[in-house]
Design a protein around this motif. Sequence first.
Motif, PDB file in Angstrom:
ATOM      1  N   PRO A  10       0.833  -1.207   0.000  1.00 17.21           N
ATOM      2  CA  PRO A  10       0.000   0.000   0.000  1.00 17.21           C
ATOM      3  C   PRO A  10       0.869   1.259   0.000  1.00 17.21           C
ATOM      4  CG  PRO A  10       0.044  -0.991   2.184  1.00 17.21           C
ATOM      5  CD  PRO A  10       0.739  -1.951   1.272  1.00 17.21           C
ATOM      6  N   VAL A  11       0.463   2.245  -0.764  1.00 19.85           N
ATOM      7  CA  VAL A  11       1.190   3.508  -0.872  1.00 19.85           C
ATOM      8  C   VAL A  11       0.262   4.644  -0.472  1.00 19.85           C
ATOM      9  CG1 VAL A  11       2.457   5.079  -2.388  1.00 19.85           C
ATOM     10  CG2 VAL A  11       2.609   2.599  -2.753  1.00 19.85           C
ATOM     11  N   PHE A  12       0.721   5.500   0.435  1.00 20.83           N
ATOM     12  CA  PHE A  12      -0.056   6.647   0.889  1.00 20.83           C
ATOM     13  C   PHE A  12       0.763   7.920   0.748  1.00 20.83           C
ATOM     14  CE2 PHE A  12      -1.660   3.038   3.330  1.00 20.83           C
ATOM     15  CZ  PHE A  12      -3.043   3.198   3.250  1.00 20.83           C
ATOM     16  N   PRO A  13       0.157   9.002   0.306  1.00 23.42           N
ATOM     17  CA  PRO A  13       0.841  10.292   0.365  1.00 23.42           C
ATOM     18  C   PRO A  13       0.682  10.915   1.743  1.00 23.42           C
ATOM     19  CG  PRO A  13      -1.294  10.588  -0.659  1.00 23.42           C
ATOM     20  CD  PRO A  13      -1.173   9.110  -0.332  1.00 23.42           C
ATOM     21  N   VAL A  14       1.712  11.585   2.221  1.00 27.00           N
ATOM     22  CA  VAL A  14       1.577  12.463   3.381  1.00 27.00           C
ATOM     23  C   VAL A  14       1.692  13.875   2.828  1.00 27.00           C
ATOM     24  CG1 VAL A  14       2.540  13.211   5.583  1.00 27.00           C
ATOM     25  CG2 VAL A  14       2.516  10.785   5.004  1.00 27.00           C
ATOM     26  N   ASN A  15       0.570  14.543   2.718  1.00 27.72           N
ATOM     27  CA  ASN A  15       0.527  15.823   2.027  1.00 27.72           C
ATOM     28  C   ASN A  15       1.350  16.886   2.738  1.00 27.72           C
ATOM     29  OD1 ASN A  15      -1.227  14.862   0.003  1.00 27.72           O
ATOM     30  ND2 ASN A  15      -3.000  15.197   1.317  1.00 27.72           N
ATOM     31  N   TYR A  16       1.991  17.733   1.926  1.00 31.06           N
ATOM     32  CA  TYR A  16       2.787  18.824   2.499  1.00 31.06           C
ATOM     33  C   TYR A  16       1.875  19.832   3.183  1.00 31.06           C
ATOM     34  CZ  TYR A  16       5.793  22.866   2.965  1.00 31.06           C
ATOM     35  OH  TYR A  16       6.494  23.934   3.475  1.00 31.06           O
ATOM     36  N   SER A  17       2.311  20.320   4.339  1.00 31.31           N
ATOM     37  CA  SER A  17       1.572  21.346   5.076  1.00 31.31           C
ATOM     38  C   SER A  17       2.545  22.393   5.595  1.00 31.31           C
ATOM     39  CB  SER A  17       0.797  20.722   6.240  1.00 31.31           C
ATOM     40  OG  SER A  17       0.310  21.718   7.115  1.00 31.31           O
ATOM     41  N   SER A  18       2.339  23.632   5.189  1.00 29.70           N
ATOM     42  CA  SER A  18       3.185  24.713   5.699  1.00 29.70           C
ATOM     43  C   SER A  18       2.934  24.955   7.185  1.00 29.70           C
ATOM     44  CB  SER A  18       2.943  25.999   4.907  1.00 29.70           C
ATOM     45  OG  SER A  18       1.579  26.394   4.981  1.00 29.70           O
ATOM     46  N   LYS A  19       1.690  24.720   7.641  1.00 29.13           N
ATOM     47  CA  LYS A  19       1.372  24.875   9.067  1.00 29.13           C
ATOM     48  C   LYS A  19       2.161  23.862   9.900  1.00 29.13           C
ATOM     49  CE  LYS A  19      -2.055  27.969   9.278  1.00 29.13           C
ATOM     50  NZ  LYS A  19      -2.051  29.162  10.157  1.00 29.13           N
ATOM     51  N   PHE A  20       2.209  22.618   9.425  1.00 31.78           N
ATOM     52  CA  PHE A  20       2.970  21.606  10.149  1.00 31.78           C
ATOM     53  C   PHE A  20       4.457  21.920  10.099  1.00 31.78           C
ATOM     54  CE2 PHE A  20       5.258  17.459  10.071  1.00 31.78           C
ATOM     55  CZ  PHE A  20       4.999  17.076  11.374  1.00 31.78           C
TER      56      PHE A  20
END
Length: 268
Positions: free
Chosen positions: A205-215
Amino acid sequence: MGKTIVSWSPVHGQAATTSNVAALAAHFGLKYTHQSLITHTQLTHSTLETLFGKEMTTSRGFDSGIEALERLTKSNLLKADAVRDYTETVYKGRLDLLGGTQNQSLETPQLLEVLLSVTEDAYDLVWIDAHSGTRSNTSRRLLNKADIVIVNLPQNRYVLEQFFSGEGFPNELKEKEIIILISQYDKHVKPGIQKIKSKYSKKYPVFPVNYSSKFKDASNSFGITELFYRVTNSNKGLDMQDFIDSLAKVNKYIAKKLELEDTEEDDE
């Protein structure tokens, strides 16, 4: 018996291995009722502690973390019910942090294995930030031991080609339960997640961890503990909702694989 999740990457400094496992553990701790521990294999101080705002000091190192448990191990006094006395609370009753030490002489694989065997009895879930690559004997042993291995990869075609061609794929992973994370994912950058899934990984399984400027900002200011608490307990986190949703999908998959899916808390 607790479960072990090891966060690892075949490449150094490119795949956000530490920030990914910190974010997943924080989100899991606030959304699920099980008790978790997060730690790392550096044994010395690492980025993991600073992300949660837990700065290492010489005096603190003697009273908590790896160094304190090491003394108990040498005295044959280390028991599961004593582990929590030497950790730091991130979210009470949900997530604790086992920090490192400034004492370089404590970095022994034998100690790490003893600590992990005890922490697994003390917690439902142990998240481990492992050293990248396969040069570390400790990392290789952890990959063998883990119930789930999170493989962190950048959105980089060359790294993806290297890993999935087998050049960066260690033998320890061949029979393991694996999750592939594409770190700091940007849907406007190629290769996209569907292309990655279809071309590189039909088995895992492949999942994206989306970029977040807040994080990113919270990570740079060592404030992710407060960030996740605010976002999870309010409706004001929509400007980073894509990031939170991507973590939720990964944690839902983990919970299902570990048979914890019925413990997710309903949103108020």
